[in-house]
Structures are given as C-alpha cells and as structure tokens.
Design a protein around this motif. Structure first.
Motif, PDB file in Angstrom:
ATOM      1  N   ASN A  70     -67.498  35.212  29.256  1.00  0.00           N
ATOM      2  CA  ASN A  70     -67.757  36.401  28.855  1.00  0.00           C
ATOM      3  C   ASN A  70     -69.083  37.181  29.399  1.00  0.00           C
ATOM      4  O   ASN A  70     -69.437  38.201  29.293  1.00  0.00           O
ATOM      5  CB  ASN A  70     -67.752  36.432  27.312  1.00  0.00           C
ATOM      6  N   HIS A  71     -69.839  36.165  30.076  1.00  0.00           N
ATOM      7  CA  HIS A  71     -71.101  36.695  30.757  1.00  0.00           C
ATOM      8  C   HIS A  71     -70.501  37.545  32.038  1.00  0.00           C
ATOM      9  O   HIS A  71     -69.657  37.562  32.757  1.00  0.00           O
ATOM     10  CB  HIS A  71     -71.846  35.718  31.398  1.00  0.00           C
ATOM     11  N   PRO A  72     -71.542  38.756  32.324  1.00  0.00           N
ATOM     12  CA  PRO A  72     -71.298  39.818  33.286  1.00  0.00           C
ATOM     13  C   PRO A  72     -71.415  39.037  34.775  1.00  0.00           C
ATOM     14  O   PRO A  72     -72.323  38.000  34.866  1.00  0.00           O
ATOM     15  CB  PRO A  72     -72.111  40.650  33.163  1.00  0.00           C
ATOM     16  N   ALA A  73     -70.877  39.612  35.946  1.00  0.00           N
ATOM     17  CA  ALA A  73     -71.170  39.107  36.998  1.00  0.00           C
ATOM     18  C   ALA A  73     -72.293  39.765  37.681  1.00  0.00           C
ATOM     19  O   ALA A  73     -72.776  40.924  37.071  1.00  0.00           O
ATOM     20  CB  ALA A  73     -69.744  39.418  37.737  1.00  0.00           C
ATOM     21  N   SER A  74     -72.743  39.320  38.730  1.00  0.00           N
ATOM     22  CA  SER A  74     -73.946  39.844  39.545  1.00  0.00           C
ATOM     23  C   SER A  74     -73.368  41.259  40.006  1.00  0.00           C
ATOM     24  O   SER A  74     -72.549  41.301  40.923  1.00  0.00           O
ATOM     25  CB  SER A  74     -74.653  39.178  40.509  1.00  0.00           C
ATOM     26  N   ILE A  75     -74.395  42.185  39.771  1.00  0.00           N
ATOM     27  CA  ILE A  75     -73.954  43.713  40.425  1.00  0.00           C
ATOM     28  C   ILE A  75     -75.361  44.224  40.791  1.00  0.00           C
ATOM     29  O   ILE A  75     -76.351  43.583  40.169  1.00  0.00           O
ATOM     30  CB  ILE A  75     -73.356  44.574  39.421  1.00  0.00           C
ATOM     31  N   ASP A  76     -75.412  45.302  41.707  1.00  0.00           N
ATOM     32  CA  ASP A  76     -76.735  46.177  42.071  1.00  0.00           C
ATOM     33  C   ASP A  76     -76.010  47.299  42.366  1.00  0.00           C
ATOM     34  O   ASP A  76     -75.428  47.745  43.270  1.00  0.00           O
ATOM     35  CB  ASP A  76     -77.054  45.389  43.375  1.00  0.00           C
ATOM     36  N   THR A  77     -76.282  48.341  41.529  1.00  0.00           N
ATOM     37  CA  THR A  77     -75.913  49.609  41.533  1.00  0.00           C
ATOM     38  C   THR A  77     -77.341  50.572  41.457  1.00  0.00           C
ATOM     39  O   THR A  77     -78.217  50.132  41.057  1.00  0.00           O
ATOM     40  CB  THR A  77     -74.892  49.932  40.360  1.00  0.00           C
ATOM     41  N   PRO A  78     -77.163  51.864  41.770  1.00  0.00           N
ATOM     42  CA  PRO A  78     -78.228  52.639  41.333  1.00  0.00           C
ATOM     43  C   PRO A  78     -78.557  52.971  40.019  1.00  0.00           C
ATOM     44  O   PRO A  78     -79.759  53.410  39.757  1.00  0.00           O
ATOM     45  CB  PRO A  78     -77.681  54.081  42.036  1.00  0.00           C
ATOM     46  N   VAL A  79     -77.953  52.600  39.119  1.00  0.00           N
ATOM     47  CA  VAL A  79     -78.311  52.613  37.691  1.00  0.00           C
ATOM     48  C   VAL A  79     -78.925  51.375  37.242  1.00  0.00           C
ATOM     49  O   VAL A  79     -79.725  51.400  36.447  1.00  0.00           O
ATOM     50  CB  VAL A  79     -77.254  53.173  36.798  1.00  0.00           C
ATOM     51  N   ILE A  80     -78.190  50.338  37.616  1.00  0.00           N
ATOM     52  CA  ILE A  80     -78.401  49.037  36.725  1.00  0.00           C
ATOM     53  C   ILE A  80     -78.107  47.826  37.772  1.00  0.00           C
ATOM     54  O   ILE A  80     -77.316  47.974  38.946  1.00  0.00           O
ATOM     55  CB  ILE A  80     -77.842  48.914  35.512  1.00  0.00           C
ATOM     56  N   SER A  81     -79.155  46.759  37.659  1.00  0.00           N
ATOM     57  CA  SER A  81     -78.655  45.626  38.511  1.00  0.00           C
ATOM     58  C   SER A  81     -78.742  44.549  37.471  1.00  0.00           C
ATOM     59  O   SER A  81     -79.697  44.466  36.534  1.00  0.00           O
ATOM     60  CB  SER A  81     -79.750  45.350  39.550  1.00  0.00           C
ATOM     61  N   ILE A  82     -77.978  43.487  37.734  1.00  0.00           N
ATOM     62  CA  ILE A  82     -77.847  42.080  36.986  1.00  0.00           C
ATOM     63  C   ILE A  82     -77.714  41.037  37.970  1.00  0.00           C
ATOM     64  O   ILE A  82     -76.996  40.836  39.023  1.00  0.00           O
ATOM     65  CB  ILE A  82     -76.516  42.379  35.840  1.00  0.00           C
ATOM     66  N   ALA A  83     -78.657  40.218  37.634  1.00  0.00           N
ATOM     67  CA  ALA A  83     -79.167  38.832  38.590  1.00  0.00           C
ATOM     68  C   ALA A  83     -79.192  37.807  37.787  1.00  0.00           C
ATOM     69  O   ALA A  83     -79.956  37.912  36.831  1.00  0.00           O
ATOM     70  CB  ALA A  83     -80.148  39.329  39.508  1.00  0.00           C
ATOM     71  N   TYR A  84     -78.506  36.655  38.189  1.00  0.00           N
ATOM     72  CA  TYR A  84     -78.904  35.315  37.597  1.00  0.00           C
ATOM     73  C   TYR A  84     -80.091  34.795  38.502  1.00  0.00           C
ATOM     74  O   TYR A  84     -79.754  34.360  39.820  1.00  0.00           O
ATOM     75  CB  TYR A  84     -77.760  34.504  37.827  1.00  0.00           C
ATOM     76  N   GLU A  85     -80.824  34.145  37.486  1.00  0.00           N
ATOM     77  CA  GLU A  85     -82.190  33.571  38.535  1.00  0.00           C
ATOM     78  C   GLU A  85     -82.348  31.968  37.873  1.00  0.00           C
ATOM     79  O   GLU A  85     -82.413  31.876  36.728  1.00  0.00           O
ATOM     80  CB  GLU A  85     -83.328  34.330  38.060  1.00  0.00           C
ATOM     81  N   PHE A  86     -82.362  31.232  38.826  1.00  0.00           N
ATOM     82  CA  PHE A  86     -82.719  29.731  38.534  1.00  0.00           C
ATOM     83  C   PHE A  86     -84.060  29.572  39.053  1.00  0.00           C
ATOM     84  O   PHE A  86     -84.527  29.685  40.117  1.00  0.00           O
ATOM     85  CB  PHE A  86     -81.639  28.802  39.448  1.00  0.00           C
ATOM     86  N   LYS A  87     -84.823  28.787  37.708  1.00  0.00           N
ATOM     87  CA  LYS A  87     -86.270  28.823  38.311  1.00  0.00           C
ATOM     88  C   LYS A  87     -86.629  27.262  37.791  1.00  0.00           C
ATOM     89  O   LYS A  87     -85.974  26.722  36.737  1.00  0.00           O
ATOM     90  CB  LYS A  87     -87.287  29.581  37.337  1.00  0.00           C
ATOM     91  N   ALA A  88     -87.461  26.784  38.433  1.00  0.00           N
ATOM     92  CA  ALA A  88     -87.926  25.367  38.361  1.00  0.00           C
ATOM     93  C   ALA A  88     -89.519  25.334  38.391  1.00  0.00           C
ATOM     94  O   ALA A  88     -90.062  26.034  39.268  1.00  0.00           O
ATOM     95  CB  ALA A  88     -87.420  24.325  38.987  1.00  0.00           C
TER      96      ALA A  88
END
Length: 499
Positions: free
Chosen positions: A187-205
C-alpha cells in the motif's frame, strides 16, 4: 608619454607611497630631460637613455620580489586543504529484483528488498562502534503550505531499520559483508517526481568507527596503538526506485459517444491500462455522417478533416502544515490540515490530418481509424527538458493522487452533394469540433516479473500428522495393530534357513 608608464612600472617594487614618490620623481626628471635635450636629433632619445639607465634597477627588483602579491588576494595553499583518506568505505549490492508492486494498493502483497552492505577496510584494522542502515520515504512538497519552511516542505517516514552489529567490533583489512532484507508493504506509493510533489525511497547506511593506524615515534619506529583514537563517521546513501505495475484487462474497453444535434455517433475501443514507453492503440468508428433529403435528392455529409489527441496528467495533493503553522490551518481532507495543490500538464500530443478510411457509399456513412498515443518527446523538447517527465497513476492515504485522461478532438466539415454522387461535394462553411475524453490508467510495464508470493513454493498448512484411516466394511483400520513388515520378513527368512 610612454616613458612615464615604463618608469611607473619599474618603480612598483615597493609600497604605494614609494610608488607615488617614484612616479613624481620620474615625471620631474622627464620634464628636465626634455628641456635639456630639446635640440636632439630624435624625439625619443631621452626615452632610450631612461631605458638604458633603469634596466639594472629592474633586474635587481625582480630578484628581490619574485611576485607582486596584493593584500586582498588569498594564497592558493590556504584554499586547498589536504584530503585525509578514509580508513574504510561502505558499498552496497542489491540482490533482489527491481522493487515493483504488482497490483493496486488494495491487492498488492508488496515486494522484497534485499542485498548486502560491505565495509571495505583500507587500514590495518578499525574499531567499529556501530553499523546501522535504514529505508525511508522522503516526500518533498514543491509548493508547501508555508514558503521557506523546511518542515512544511520535507516529510520523512522510516519504513525499516537494521542494527547490523550487535556491539563494537574490530575489523581487519579487507571486505566484510552484512546482509539485509525486508518486505515492503504494497500500500506504499511508488516513486514519482512532479512539479507539485516528489516521493523518493532513500536507503542509508552509517558506520561509526575508530581508526587504529600506527603512529611514527621520533626514532621513526611504528608503534601500533600509541596514536590517539580518531572517531570517524562514514555514510552511504542510495536512491531506491519503486514502481507499481497494474495488470492489463483481458478485453479492451468499449465506449460510445453521441454528438447532438447531429446524428454522428462515435464508438471507441481501447485498453484502459497503458504503459508510458509503449505505443498504445485506440480504434474508433464514426457513424451517422450522412443525412438524406429525398425531396430534393441531395445528401448532407460530414467529412473528417483533422484528428488531435492529447494525453493529460492531473496531480492533486495536500500540502500539510507543520507543527509551527498548524494553528491557523484548515482541515482539508481526512483530518489533514493544509492547502490543496493541483496541476494539469500535457505529456503527449499529436495532430493527424490523414490515415483514416472513409466510406460514404453506405446509407449512413462511416469513418474508421486507428491512432497510437502515449508519452512523446515533442512535448518534452517544447518545455526544455531532455526526457519526457511523467508520473504513473498513484493514490496515497495523505491525499496525493495522480490520474491520466486521453482527450481526442475531431474536426468535421459539413458538405452537400447530389444523391449518388458523394464524390462531388460542395462545402457549406459549417464545421464542428467533436471532443471525447477517455479515462486511462498509466502504469509501469511488469515485464517478465511476477509478485514475490507467486514465486514462493506452495505451503501445505493443513496436512495431518499421520495418514488417514481407511474404512473397509465399516471397520476402521488401526495402523498400530498391524504387523510390522520387518518382523514378517525376518520370520520368513528364519523359516527358509531352517529348511
């Protein structure tokens, strides 16, 4: 006056006051020399004498001052700080396939994300105090509730965290592997990049370590462990693209449009699920293009002149208010306080002026055509971007929704002709624009991949611990009362040996 400039440059080996004094002296000397040598044969004789006298002074000045350094100029040695090499480095290898959610938010079971983190130790040994990793969703509102507010613009949600080391550990020179894995919820959203909003998954160590490099003593003998502990933090960040693939329907969607006051009727067949990198097809047929006038033996017909299709993307989201600006905000959706943001953009369009098949020999008159639509590069070049930007259909719990629609415009012109001579027509000057909207769902292509739960072998959870009882003549068989096969075989062997 070239000698004045030369004298000024030659005398510029001192400070500003000395330069001014030297310039005034040279000016006075040049005036006296010009008066004394007014009868010389060449007007530049005094200049030649000045050159002959000042050259030794210039050579001596060059020896004393190799370079003229201004007070406001920064030395190059101060700008370039030496970079100390890190004692270790973190790398990552993703072993799972690309993260793709198969199905909608309600149907998807999620996707696996697994891999190995590696610490490449370059020193003899390092003391690692802690080694952690995390996977977060970073949401950026490009039109936030309050401008210049970091809390209103950036939102983070941690999905998973890993403690890769139970406690402090000493790692020797070489590569040390640390596996990790998790199951992302569907149910999590997919990665998107739009002029209004962007959603990104970041993996950090992140690894906190202390280098144990040898220190040189005054006698130039290395002593291990005599150097003071130098804490160092090394980090690793990688973006994880997450996509969603919705299965295509088995049959195309059929849609019918009627355009009053005319008798034109349009029927279209298309797939409601489209892919951005594929050529999606739409087939439509126009009927009712002819109107017969039996009294005057004439026919009114509509001819198709131009077809234009446009693929539009609509982005709607809620810019939430942070804790500092929550007091004056209003509830917009599902107890979310903020402002509604929306934008509609065109990600593909084309004009077609030929390629259809017209038939006016029948009673009604028909036009058949097939068009290909999708995301094209002409729109991207018009907006100045190298690649066409798009976002697949998405709907999240916090009010973000991305949808697509296909707009088809048909320009028809009215003409009249004699009965049975539709190939000889006369235009009437009347035209109409027929518009049709089709709702489509844009999603990524799944390729050959399937959901992770379909790849797993079947699990039989209701198998009884023992075989079932067989009923013979209404008498159940008790397996405990049966004679063992091994005992029967041993008795038969004993009888054969006695014989």
């Amino acid at each position: 006056m070239p000698h004045l400039v030369a004298n000024f440059l030659r005398s510029s080996t001192g400070n500003i006051s000395n330069i001014k004094k030297a310039a005034s002296r040279s000016r006075n000397a040049s005036c006296e020399t010009s008066r004394n040598n007014s009868v010389s044969g060449s007007p530049y004789a005094s200049d030649a004498e000045e050159h002959a006298v000042k050259i030794p002074d210039l050579a001596e000045a060059i020896k004393k001052h190799n370079r003229l350094s201004l007070p406001f100029r920064r030395s190059a040695s101060k700008d370039q700080t030496p970079q100390v090499p890190l004692p270790a480095q973190i790398t990552c290898t993703i072993e799972s396939p690309p993260v793709i959610f198969h199905g909608s938010r309600e149907e998807s079971t999620g996707a696996l994300f697994s891999g190995q983190l590696a610490i490449d130790v370059k020193d003899e040994s390092v003391d690692v105090d802690s080694f952690t990793a995390s996977l977060t969703i970073h949401t950026v509102h490009k039109r936030p509730y309050q401008s210049h507010c970091e809390d209103c613009q950036h939102k983070t949600l941690q999905l998973e965290s890993w403690q890769l080391l139970a406690g402090p550990m000493t790692l020797r020179r070489g590569t040390h592997l640390f596996p990790f894995s998790t199951l992302l919820n569907g149910n999590h959203p997919a990665s998107i990049d739009t002029p209004v909003i962007s959603i990104a998954y970041e993996f950090k160590a992140e690894a906190r370590l202390t280098s144990r490099t040898p220190q040189l003593t005054p006698n130039a003998s290395p002593v291990l462990g005599s150097a003071p502990a130098t804490p160092t933090v090394i980090t690793f960040t990688q973006a994880v693209p997450v996509k969603r693939a919705i299965p295509e329907p088995l049959f195309p969607h059929h849609s019918v449009r009627v355009f009053p006051p005319t008798n034109i009727k349009a029927g279209a067949d298309y797939l409601s699920v489209i892919h951005p990198n594929d050529k999606n097809k739409l087939t439509f047929k126009l009927d009712g293009l002819m109107t017969h006038h039996d009294k005057v033996k004439t026919v009114d017909l509509w001819r198709l002149k131009k077809v234009t299709w446009r693929l539009e993307e609509t982005i709607k989201t809620v810019a939430p208010a942070c804790d500092k600006h929550l007091l004056g905000a209003q509830v917009v959706q599902d107890d979310i306080k903020g402002l509604l943001r929306s934008e509609t953009r065109v990600i593909g369009e084309k004009q077609i002026q030929e390629g259809w098949k017209s038939d006016y020999s029948s009673h009604d008159g028909t036009v058949d055509m097939e068009i290909e639509f999708g995301v094209n590069q002409s729109v991207a070049s018009r907006h100045g971007s190298k690649a066409a930007k798009y976002a697949c259909d998405t709907k999240t719990a916090d009010g973000t929704e991305v949808s697509h629609s296909l707009l088809v415009e048909l320009i028809v012109s009215k003409e009249y002709a004699a009965e049975g001579k539709t190939h000889i027509t006369t235009p009437t000057g009347t035209g109409r624009i027929l518009r049709m909207h089709f709702g489509v769902v844009m999603t990524e292509s799944p390729g050959l991949g399937v959901s992770w739960d379909n790849e797993a072998p079947p699990v039989y959870g209701e198998v009884p611990p023992s075989p079932p009882n067989y009923i013979i003549e209404d008498c159940p068989i008790d397996y405990e009362d049966l004679e063992a096969l091994d005992s029967r075989r041993s008795s038969s062997d004993a009888s054969s040996s006695s014989v």
